[in-house]
Design an enzyme around this catalytic site. Sequence first.
Site, PDB file in Angstrom:
ATOM      1  N   ASP A 142      23.941  68.514  -6.632  1.00 37.84           N
ATOM      2  CA  ASP A 142      23.772  69.937  -6.922  1.00 37.84           C
ATOM      3  C   ASP A 142      22.598  70.498  -6.130  1.00 37.84           C
ATOM      4  OD1 ASP A 142      25.879  70.055  -8.731  1.00 37.84           O
ATOM      5  OD2 ASP A 142      24.609  69.387 -10.395  1.00 37.84           O
ATOM      6  N   HIS A 192      28.565  68.541  -1.924  1.00 30.67           N
ATOM      7  CA  HIS A 192      28.281  69.297  -3.143  1.00 30.67           C
ATOM      8  C   HIS A 192      29.058  68.774  -4.342  1.00 30.67           C
ATOM      9  CE1 HIS A 192      26.323  72.331  -5.276  1.00 30.67           C
ATOM     10  NE2 HIS A 192      26.581  73.399  -4.547  1.00 30.67           N
TER      11      HIS A 192
END
Length: 427
Positions: free
Chosen positions: A405, A401
């Site tokens: 995204d 992450h």
Amino acid sequence: MAVEILMPELGESVHEGTVSRWLKKEGDFVKEDEPVVEIMTDKVNTELPSPVSGILTKILIQEGGTVEVFHAMGIIEEQSGATKAEPTAQVTPTQSEAAPASTPESQPVAAKSGEKKWFTPVVKAIAKEQGLTDAQLETIVGSGDGGRVTKKDVEAYLAGKRPTAPAKPTTPAVQPRESAPAPQVKPAAPAVAGPEQYLTPLVGMRKMIAEAMVRSSQVPTVSTVTQVDVTNMVKFRERNKDSFQETYGVKLTYTPFFIKALAETLREFPLANSSMTPDNQILTNKGVHVGVAVALGAKGDEGLIVPVIRDCHSKTLIEIAKDLESIAKAARSNSLKTSDVQGGTFTLTNPGTYGALFGTPMINAPQAGILGTYSIQKTPVIIDDMIAIRSIMHLVLTYDHRIIDGLVAGKFLAAIRDRLQSFDFFK
């Protein structure tokens, strides 16, 4: 003449390995180039050949033990002077090779002023990997014989735990205050198996996998899931699997379709084909080199390795199928080369082959993601307000992450889904 079995350098970043299995025992005769010991690193699992023909007179590193690159694991007496040796036979070093008397703890020794230090290949390899200059190496105080800098000295220097060689002070030295004694940390008590239990040491490949999983667990990841209608793919394979094998000499499984769809999508979303560097930069790869998780052993319970199929973005489905079968055979026969497991940019794992319906795979750090493909099931679905029986499966994307995204991950996974559902690989 006694000949050492040395641990070879199996890659630029590989500094040590684990002896997973001796294929010969002390006293056995071994031919030159005959496999004598099995070695595992975090990069590859391989069998090492004997350097000469003769008797294996001494095993220096037992199974489960670690050995540094260019260090000896065992000794073979060449055939010309070999005699049958007992397992407990000792190899007596010559006067010039005699080991120094052991002491409770080796103390750091600085090299004499103006004297050029000599560094082992292991130390040089670590220095190159970590970006240390020769001048920096010269400042490290060595704890080895005669002030030699060891691997542990370099690691301690990098961690900031050991002082370097003292420089000439420009101001009068200030005497430090006497510090309080460090608290004593008691070692953990050894585990003891209870009734109807047994302990298994974490060694070899299992230890390598455990260490890799711990590294990957430090990455902040998210998993996202989609459902795919692969009815067209299933029908195509059923119609063509026999003729495909007759024509091209390999089995047509579902995995090449997954790799092909993944490779095309990675070119569309290059951020997913990236990795995080140690200095917190995003390294994006133009080529798509897919690592494919392969379970080892007849029952798949002897570990896992991830060989790499290179340049998947420029290969046909047929070429990918041939490469997949080739690397899987090499993995299961312990004949992979170091280059076969290096350079992967993304990983695919296919638990669906053993019936898994769903899971959240762990990324192969520092790669940005891993795709899990799961079991195909006949499922009733609604199409145009009518119930139909379709072949349905789940795809699971686990991603870093820090790099990707949620929106990008969702679009990436949807693109793979659409490619598998439209199934236009041969158009």
